[in-house]
Design a protein around this motif. Structure first.
Motif, PDB file in Angstrom:
ATOM      1  N   GLN A 281      94.435  22.413  43.963  1.00 25.61           N
ATOM      2  CA  GLN A 281      94.545  23.509  42.997  1.00 25.61           C
ATOM      3  C   GLN A 281      93.215  24.256  42.874  1.00 25.61           C
ATOM      4  N   ILE A 282      92.100  23.512  42.854  1.00 21.52           N
ATOM      5  CA  ILE A 282      90.784  24.140  42.733  1.00 21.52           C
ATOM      6  C   ILE A 282      90.451  24.939  43.995  1.00 21.52           C
ATOM      7  N   ILE A 283      90.802  24.412  45.161  1.00 21.58           N
ATOM      8  CA  ILE A 283      90.577  25.154  46.402  1.00 21.58           C
ATOM      9  C   ILE A 283      91.325  26.481  46.370  1.00 21.58           C
ATOM     10  N   GLU A 284      92.585  26.418  45.981  1.00 25.79           N
ATOM     11  CA  GLU A 284      93.397  27.646  45.922  1.00 25.79           C
ATOM     12  C   GLU A 284      92.809  28.646  44.925  1.00 25.79           C
ATOM     13  N   GLU A 285      92.411  28.140  43.759  1.00 25.59           N
ATOM     14  CA  GLU A 285      91.798  29.020  42.752  1.00 25.59           C
ATOM     15  C   GLU A 285      90.512  29.642  43.276  1.00 25.59           C
ATOM     16  N   GLY A 286      89.716  28.836  43.976  1.00 26.98           N
ATOM     17  CA  GLY A 286      88.446  29.333  44.505  1.00 26.98           C
ATOM     18  C   GLY A 286      88.633  30.387  45.570  1.00 26.98           C
ATOM     19  N   GLN A 287      89.600  30.170  46.465  1.00 29.22           N
ATOM     20  CA  GLN A 287      89.858  31.147  47.520  1.00 29.22           C
ATOM     21  C   GLN A 287      90.390  32.463  46.945  1.00 29.22           C
ATOM     22  N   THR A 288      91.259  32.354  45.954  1.00 24.89           N
ATOM     23  CA  THR A 288      91.790  33.558  45.297  1.00 24.89           C
ATOM     24  C   THR A 288      90.677  34.294  44.563  1.00 24.89           C
ATOM     25  N   ALA A 289      89.829  33.537  43.865  1.00 19.26           N
ATOM     26  CA  ALA A 289      88.718  34.144  43.134  1.00 19.26           C
ATOM     27  C   ALA A 289      87.789  34.885  44.079  1.00 19.26           C
ATOM     28  N   TYR A 290      87.517  34.297  45.246  1.00 22.36           N
ATOM     29  CA  TYR A 290      86.646  34.963  46.222  1.00 22.36           C
ATOM     30  C   TYR A 290      87.227  36.307  46.641  1.00 22.36           C
ATOM     31  N   SER A 291      88.514  36.328  46.955  1.00 25.86           N
ATOM     32  CA  SER A 291      89.158  37.571  47.395  1.00 25.86           C
ATOM     33  C   SER A 291      89.117  38.637  46.295  1.00 25.86           C
ATOM     34  N   ASP A 292      89.447  38.231  45.064  1.00 26.40           N
ATOM     35  CA  ASP A 292      89.452  39.191  43.948  1.00 26.40           C
ATOM     36  C   ASP A 292      88.044  39.709  43.662  1.00 26.40           C
ATOM     37  N   LYS A 293      87.086  38.807  43.667  1.00 31.77           N
ATOM     38  CA  LYS A 293      85.708  39.217  43.355  1.00 31.77           C
ATOM     39  C   LYS A 293      85.113  40.065  44.487  1.00 31.77           C
ATOM     40  N   LYS A 294      85.528  39.785  45.703  1.00 34.29           N
ATOM     41  CA  LYS A 294      85.016  40.572  46.835  1.00 34.29           C
ATOM     42  C   LYS A 294      85.424  42.034  46.687  1.00 34.29           C
ATOM     43  N   ALA A 295      86.681  42.265  46.337  1.00 30.61           N
ATOM     44  CA  ALA A 295      87.164  43.651  46.149  1.00 30.61           C
ATOM     45  C   ALA A 295      86.415  44.327  45.005  1.00 30.61           C
ATOM     46  N   ALA A 296      86.228  43.582  43.909  1.00 28.44           N
ATOM     47  CA  ALA A 296      85.525  44.152  42.755  1.00 28.44           C
ATOM     48  C   ALA A 296      84.052  44.405  43.087  1.00 28.44           C
ATOM     49  N   PHE A 297      83.457  43.559  43.902  1.00 27.68           N
ATOM     50  CA  PHE A 297      82.043  43.705  44.257  1.00 27.68           C
ATOM     51  C   PHE A 297      81.828  44.929  45.148  1.00 27.68           C
ATOM     52  N   ILE A 298      82.732  45.130  46.081  1.00 28.09           N
ATOM     53  CA  ILE A 298      82.640  46.315  46.943  1.00 28.09           C
ATOM     54  C   ILE A 298      82.746  47.586  46.098  1.00 28.09           C
ATOM     55  N   ALA A 299      83.660  47.562  45.126  1.00 28.05           N
ATOM     56  CA  ALA A 299      83.808  48.721  44.227  1.00 28.05           C
ATOM     57  C   ALA A 299      82.549  48.922  43.387  1.00 28.05           C
ATOM     58  N   LEU A 300      81.917  47.824  42.980  1.00 29.32           N
ATOM     59  CA  LEU A 300      80.693  47.915  42.180  1.00 29.32           C
ATOM     60  C   LEU A 300      79.549  48.531  42.983  1.00 29.32           C
TER      61      LEU A 300
END
Length: 820
Positions: A571-590
């Protein structure tokens, strides 16, 4: 007999099986050259019922024949077994298929005692687990503790790093005459820069030697006659001590040795080499060859030391079947260093992930207390505010999963509550933000698990849900049968807290002396999410799979238990991988195509956290307040360290018993104040107070005190009229380190322990490990310390009314006289 090959029974290459052939016969010699007490090989010999012999250097060995077998295809192989356990198959071409090893935990416990108690099933492990139960993450580890020594050594050669003269001398490395001439000439130049420094003696020598360097590639490759022994010594310096358990001080020292490689600077004086095939250590040689191949790969050809470190961390994880890791690193809370680190991560990690399939993310680590092992380092009083200022920016990066509180657990986490107030704000912006606290690692602060959760809950913004929270270690809290213990279980479940367990580091760092009371199975039964970490595997000679095998075998976990841990991890692996993808998109926008450094530095804004003005927490500088009483421990008297008051938790006072009083009275009657002195802690309570109040013979009494003390502590110390030694440590539970620096590493001594928790156990372990040799006596009525005594069988003397302390001392004196 001619040498055929060799292999190792452990990850740290401490237990060597050398193989020899004589016609069609094969023989083995098992040795443990890095373990000098002989406990490891003696206990292994006794456990497996194998005879010991001495070689020409008086070192103990186990010798025997390796039988040859022929299979159904008429293929011959030699099978090396210990007891009924098949360890390895050895083939005619020299390949060795190792099927079972000795884990770091068992090796440590065998090294620690003269009477090893575990059976062979908990000593020799088959090195495989069922595929569906195999753990795939390392969720508790540290950046500079990850890589094995062999990889660091290869990294040092490949990048031709600077290696300080101080460590050459400290490890007694052998250099050629030409290398010494060059180093000494450089040292003379460096020494001129310190003429006006004001430093003298050993402090001046240390500073000069720290700034005099040899090219590490030169040290190894232009010195091949000494390379084998030098590599063994350097490898040994990169892991915690061998002959038994270590304490946190040892860990801090190991990190200093590792920083030479992990925070390396390349030498300006490069050499050209082509003789790496002659490096005597196969593992170092193979890694270095791969690094040379990587130089031809455009993805890695321009890698920095840090980027190569990440690459090899990921490769090691891939080899262990790990696909996701979150690594704590203090660099992420340092202003300019954090930006440079993240730039390098963004450059190389996509390529590393493409090769290995391993996702590495980071936890920004903040020290719960300032680091004291680096003598010249000055930690600013607002260092936590500076950390938070940087974290305001770095937490936005997709590779940053959250934060971590690291360092020895010797202060109540509640004192850092103002910091949590800022951290929950980050979690409000990024719901995936992980708040991890090292809590429950030792038995001195049983409130820390509960207080960690409470700190977060009390600081939540209106309407904010509980952030993702993990607690590292989680070994010690209140008894589950007590009301407080039941409350902790409810808090863990109610707030979906994850507990992380690192069995090997707990044992090797003296935080776990008995496996019987380990709480993991109980937590799993209560439905609490539990996962495994390695705590920096290479520091402790372990790996992800070794940790899982140790949990299963040592704690007798069932497949159902492992499945619960596997599910929590997944569950933590899945959460971490999803968080990376979401944060990557937000970081590029930032970023909006702007430079990462520019954007992150803009986001770093000054943070002010509230300071407690309560008189309860106001502390004074012991060096100033007690300056009239400060005095060196005299060298004309034998020091006796008395434990019984200062080394408990804040909430547990030592109870003096009539029997204990009698023992102390008889001890004072027996001893001569002209020949011995006493050294105690700073609280002047329990048996320490009794000693002071009944000091009719005027023994010299020294109290070791922390740098910061309360007004009440100051007044008691002044009134008692004891001599004072001020520790560099600010917290009372850390002063055990000063006993080591001032006594155990320098001179013979005696320890008489009536009571204490983890800091007392650490002090006892330091006494056992010290160069000065210490006679250790433990009161049989102290249940906590008796557990420690059991793990040190053969090194500790138990005393009570039936075996009085004076009688035990006389017996020990008689025994020593007979031996001499």
């Amino acid at each position: 007999m001619t040498f055929f090959t060799c292999f190792f029974l452990d990850a740290e290459k401490d237990i060597i099986v050398s193989l020899y052939k004589d016609l069609d016969k094969m023989y083995y010699i098992l040795s443990t050259p890095n373990h000098h007490t002989g406990n490891l090989i003696r206990n292994l010999s006794a456990l497996c019922k194998l005879p010991l012999t001495q070689n020409e250097n008086d070192m103990l060995e186990i010798r025997g024949e390796v039988p040859c077998f022929v299979d159904a295809n008429n293929v011959e192989s030699y099978v090396f077994s210990i007891g009924d356990v098949e360890i390895a198959s050895i083939f005619q071409d020299g390949t060795v298929d190792v099927k079972a090893t000795i884990p770091a935990i068992a090796k440590t416990l065998m090294s620690q005692t003269k009477d090893y108690q575990l059976d062979i099933s908990k000593t020799l492990f088959k090195t495989y687990v069922r595929k569906e139960l195999k753990f795939r993450a390392d969720l508790h580890t540290h950046m500079n503790g990850n890589l094995p020594g062999d990889v660091l050594i290869a990294l040092g050669i490949y990048h031709q790093i600077r290696y300080p003269l101080y460590y050459v001398k400290k490890l007694d490395l052998k250099l050629t005459d030409a290398q010494w001439d060059k180093l000494n000439a450089q040292r003379e130049k460096v020494a001129r820069q310190f003429v006006t420094s004001g430093l003298q003696g050993k402090y001046l020598d240390r500073r000069i030697n720290d700034n005099t360097f040899i090219n590490f590639a030169d040290l190894i490759l232009n010195n091949l006659d000494n390379a084998e022994m030098n590599i063994v010594k350097i490898r040994g310096s990169l892991a915690v001590i061998k002959d038994g358990q270590a304490v946190f001080t040892n860990l801090e020292k190991v990190y200093l040795y590792r920083y030479v490689f992990c925070k390396a600077k390349e030498s300006e004086d490069k050499i050209v080499y082509s003789n790496m095939d002659q490096i005597p250590d196969k593992d170092v040689r193979d890694v270095l060859k791969q690094m040379q191949k990587d130089k031809e790969n455009p993805d890695y050809s321009k890698n920095t030391v840090f980027q190569d470190k990440l690459l090899w961390i990921a490769r090691n994880y891939k080899r262990q079947g790990v696909c996701y890791a979150e690594i704590s690193d203090t660099t992420l809370v340092k202003k300019y260093e954090s930006v440079e680190m993240l730039k390098q991560v963004h450059e190389v990690m996509p390529k590393i992930y493409q090769e290995t399939g391993v996702m590495i993310r980071f936890l920004a680590a903040m020290r719960r207390i300032p680091l004291t092992i680096v003598k010249d380092a000055v930690t600013p009083s607002d260092y936590l505010e500076q950390n938070l200022e940087v974290l305001r920016a770095t937490f936005l990066d997709p590779y940053v999963a959250g934060c971590d509180f690291v360092g020895e657990e010797i202060n109540d986490i509640i004192t850092l509550k103002p910091v949590f107030k800022e951290l929950v704000k980050f979690a409000a912006i990024d719901p995936s933000f992980v708040i991890r606290v090292h809590a429950g690692e030792n038995d001195s602060l049983k409130d820390n698990i509960s207080h960690s959760i409470q700190c977060v809950k009390d600081c939540l913004l209106p309407g904010q849900s509980m952030p993702r929270m993990r607690l590292g270690h989680g070994l010690y809290t209140y008894s589950p049968r007590s009301n407080k213990g039941k409350e902790v279980i409810e808090q863990l479940k109610e707030n979906n807290i994850v507990l992380e367990f690192q069995l090997t580091s707990n044992v090797r760092l003296n935080n776990l002396n008995s496996l019987k009371e380990h709480p993991l199975k109980y937590y799993l039964k209560q439905g609490i999410r539990c996962v495994q970490g390695t705590d920096g595997a290479a520091l402790y000679g372990t790996s992800s799979i070794d940790e899982q095998l140790s949990l299963k075998k040592m704690l007798e976990l069932s497949d159902e238990d492992l499945k619960l841990m596997k599910d929590a991890e997944a569950q933590i692996i899945e959460e971490g991988q999803t968080a990376y993808s979401d944060k990557k998109a937000a970081f590029i926008a930032l970023l909006k195509n702007r430079d990462m450094e520019e954007v992150l530095l803009e986001k770093m804004k000054t943070v002010r956290i509230s300071k407690s003005s309560s008189k309860k927490y106001k502390r004074l500088d012991a060096n100033k307040e007690l300056k009239e009483q400060i005095s060196e421990i005299t060298w004309d008297r034998f020091p006796i360290v008395l434990l019984g008051g200062s080394f408990n938790t804040e909430k547990r006072a030592t109870r003096i018993t009539p029997d204990g009083q009698k023992e102390l009275d008889e001890l004072m009657d027996f001893l001569n104040p002209e020949e011995v002195c006493f050294v105690i802690g700073h609280k002047l309570s329990g048996y320490e107070k009794y000693l002071i109040d009944n000091n009719k013979k005027n023994f010299r009494i020294y109290a070791v005190v922390p740098t910061l003390i309360t007004k009440q502590e100051r007044d008691k110390l002044i009134e008692a009229g004891v001599y004072i030694r001020v520790s560099p440590e600010a917290e009372g539970m850390g002063i055990y380190k000063s006993f080591n620096y001032e006594i155990f590493e320098r001179r013979p001594s005696m320890v008489i322990a009536f009571d204490g928790n983890s800091s007392a156990a650490n002090l006892i372990q330091e006494a056992k490990n010290g160069k000065g040799k210490s006679a250790i006596f433990i009161w049989s009525h102290s249940q906590t310390l008796k557990q420690k005594a059991k793990s040190l069988h053969g090194y500790v003397n138990i005393f009570d009314t039936e075996n009085p302390i004076v009688k035990r001392i006389v017996e020990l004196q008689t025994e020593l006289s007979r031996k001499s």
